[in-house]
Design a protein around this motif. Structure first.
Motif, PDB file in Angstrom:
ATOM      1  N   SER A   1     -26.956  -1.118  16.599  1.00 17.08           N
ATOM      2  CA  SER A   1     -26.203  -1.807  15.547  1.00 17.08           C
ATOM      3  C   SER A   1     -25.882  -3.241  15.947  1.00 17.08           C
ATOM      4  O   SER A   1     -26.002  -4.175  15.137  1.00 17.08           O
ATOM      5  CB  SER A   1     -24.911  -1.036  15.253  1.00 17.08           C
ATOM      6  N   ILE A   2     -25.492  -3.433  17.193  1.00 18.69           N
ATOM      7  CA  ILE A   2     -25.188  -4.795  17.665  1.00 18.69           C
ATOM      8  C   ILE A   2     -26.446  -5.657  17.639  1.00 18.69           C
ATOM      9  O   ILE A   2     -26.415  -6.808  17.169  1.00 18.69           O
ATOM     10  CB  ILE A   2     -24.596  -4.732  19.094  1.00 18.69           C
TER      11      ILE A   2
ATOM     12  N   GLY B   1     -29.093  -5.195  15.824  1.00 20.42           N
ATOM     13  CA  GLY B   1     -29.479  -5.425  14.434  1.00 20.42           C
ATOM     14  C   GLY B   1     -28.670  -6.518  13.787  1.00 20.42           C
ATOM     15  O   GLY B   1     -29.208  -7.341  13.015  1.00 20.42           O
ATOM     16  N   ALA B   2     -27.368  -6.558  14.087  1.00 20.71           N
ATOM     17  CA  ALA B   2     -26.525  -7.617  13.533  1.00 20.71           C
ATOM     18  C   ALA B   2     -26.948  -8.982  14.057  1.00 20.71           C
ATOM     19  O   ALA B   2     -26.958  -9.983  13.311  1.00 20.71           O
ATOM     20  CB  ALA B   2     -25.061  -7.334  13.881  1.00 20.71           C
ATOM     21  N   ILE B   3     -27.320  -9.037  15.346  1.00 17.56           N
ATOM     22  CA  ILE B   3     -27.778 -10.311  15.908  1.00 17.56           C
ATOM     23  C   ILE B   3     -29.100 -10.734  15.265  1.00 17.56           C
ATOM     24  O   ILE B   3     -29.328 -11.922  14.997  1.00 17.56           O
ATOM     25  CB  ILE B   3     -27.923 -10.182  17.439  1.00 17.56           C
ATOM     26  N   SER B   4     -29.964  -9.754  15.008  1.00 23.93           N
ATOM     27  CA  SER B   4     -31.271 -10.076  14.419  1.00 23.93           C
ATOM     28  C   SER B   4     -31.149 -10.660  13.022  1.00 23.93           C
ATOM     29  O   SER B   4     -32.001 -11.456  12.593  1.00 23.93           O
ATOM     30  CB  SER B   4     -32.137  -8.805  14.370  1.00 23.93           C
ATOM     31  N   LEU B   5     -30.107 -10.283  12.293  1.00 24.04           N
ATOM     32  CA  LEU B   5     -29.926 -10.829  10.945  1.00 24.04           C
ATOM     33  C   LEU B   5     -29.756 -12.338  10.960  1.00 24.04           C
ATOM     34  O   LEU B   5     -30.177 -13.043  10.039  1.00 24.04           O
ATOM     35  CB  LEU B   5     -28.715 -10.170  10.269  1.00 24.04           C
TER      36      LEU B   5
END
Length: 388
Positions: free
Chosen positions: A64-65, A67-71
């Motif tokens: 989740s962390i 994925g949030a950075i990838s956004l």
């Protein structure tokens, strides 16, 4: 180097010993609970199923962390792809550092961040070097060794052993066909040297925190030493790496050496394990003997599989039966009787000594008999029996 409070690590060792003594009947459950109450320990999880559950939860949190950075990095596209795994590796190392400061150790959450950090580190180096295996193995080995030394993570030691072995293999591939041809002997020497090195470190170990990791590395060297010159492994790897298949009637070079090695080494393991009473080496020797039998049957099928299994079962039953009869009456050394640490009724009086040694309390001493002898006390007072 170790991030954890060493007093908490010592307390963890004491509580583990108290648990073993309780199971062996040396101390009572109440005393075990008292010891656990008085000795604060790290937040660990001994139930393997619960630990796996926390590991999966930690993987979900790590994903989740990331994925949030990838956004935020999707707009950069190719540039972000080249550096994203470095960022994810930093997230993993930062996460395990944070969990360690919160006194999490072998909990499941820290396992997730550690293994994902090593995985992302390997992926990042692979993208930068365009898949150069030798460099990938080197950096993963360094990262795993650092994590073991700082966070006392035993699984990281296994990752280090595998990465170091991969580094050796890929390094030998750099020498071409010559390196591939001498790879079994190189791996054998590598495993032998590191076995004696880890054995020496275990014998001279002052800090017990590293014991489990070094024991794992020592056992890994035993397995690698056997597999390095096992006939089946050498023959199949030779066909895979050097190309030409071994034709019928023609064997690989030094075939007699590899045949002898396949059967002599497990026997040596077995003899050494019985001599030193090393249970872990004993299990490794049993597995090696089984794999040696499989090696012969892989190339030389003398009997049908059902007949071979039946005869093998009869032989194993006979060995087990006569071994039990031989050892069941022995009181010391190699014996069939259960360990005293697990079943003991004769040393229950040691419980006061254990508690006293743990908390510095003095055991209760029974007062000596008074030198003045009193009478029967037939009427009212001590010594009054109706006469002077």
């Amino acid at each position: 180097m170790i991030v954890y409070n060493k007093q908490l690590l010592d307390n963890e060792v004491l509580t583990d010993e108290a648990d073993a003594l309780c199971k062996g009947g040396f101390i009572s459950k109440e005393q075990k609970k008292f010891i656990e109450k008085e000795l604060p320990v790290l937040k660990s999880q001994k139930n393997i199923l619960v630990r796996i559950g926390f590991f999966l939860l930690g993987c979900l949190l790590f994903g989740s962390i990331c994925g949030a950075i990838s956004l935020f990095g999707l707009s950069a596209e190719n540039t972000f792809f080249k550096i994203c795994f470095y960022i994810f590796a930093v997230v993993g190392f930062a996460g395990v550092e944070l969990l360690a400061n919160q006194e999490y150790h072998n909990h499941g959450l820290d396992d997730a961040f550690i293994l994902n950090a090593l995985l992302c580190l390997g992926a990042a180096i692979g993208i930068t070097t365009e898949g150069y295996e030798m460099v990938i193995a080197f950096f993963v080995a360094v990262g795993a060794l650092f994590i073991f030394l700082r966070y006392l993570h035993v699984i990281s030691m296994l990752v280090f052993c595998l990465s170091a072995t991969a580094f050796l293999f890929f390094g030998m591939f750099e020498f071409g066909d010559i390196g591939k041809a001498i790879l079994p002997f190189t791996a054998m020497i590598f495993a032998g040297v590191f076995y004696f090195l880890t054995k020496k470190m275990l014998n001279r170990l002052n800090e017990r925190y590293y014991y489990n990791g070094l024991l794992l590395a020592n056992s890994f060297c035993l397995v690698l030493f056997y597999l390095s010159c096992n006939y089946l492994v050498v023959r199949e790897l030779s066909a895979e790496l050097l190309g030409p298949e071994v034709k019928p009637g023609i064997d690989i070079p030094f075939a007699y050496f590899f045949y002898a090695f396949t059967f002599i080494v497990p026997v040596l393991y077995l003899v050494q394990a019985l001599k030193t009473k090393d249970r872990l080496m004993l299990w490794i020797s049993f597995l090696a003997i089984g794999f040696s039998i499989y090696t012969i049957r892989f190339y030389h099928s003398v009997l049908p599989i059902e007949v071979a299994l039946t005869l093998g079962g009869i032989v194993l039953f006979g060995i087990a039966y006569f071994s039990i009869r031989k050892l069941k009456e022995k009181e010391s050394g190699l014996t069939f009787k259960p360990d005293r640490i697990n079943h003991s009724d004769s040393l229950l009086n040691a419980e006061a000594l254990v508690v006293a040694s743990t908390f510095g309390m003095k055991p209760e001493v029974k007062p000596q008999a008074s030198p003045m002898e009193f009478g029967g006390g037939g009427f009212s007072g001590g010594g009054s029996d109706g006469s002077f």
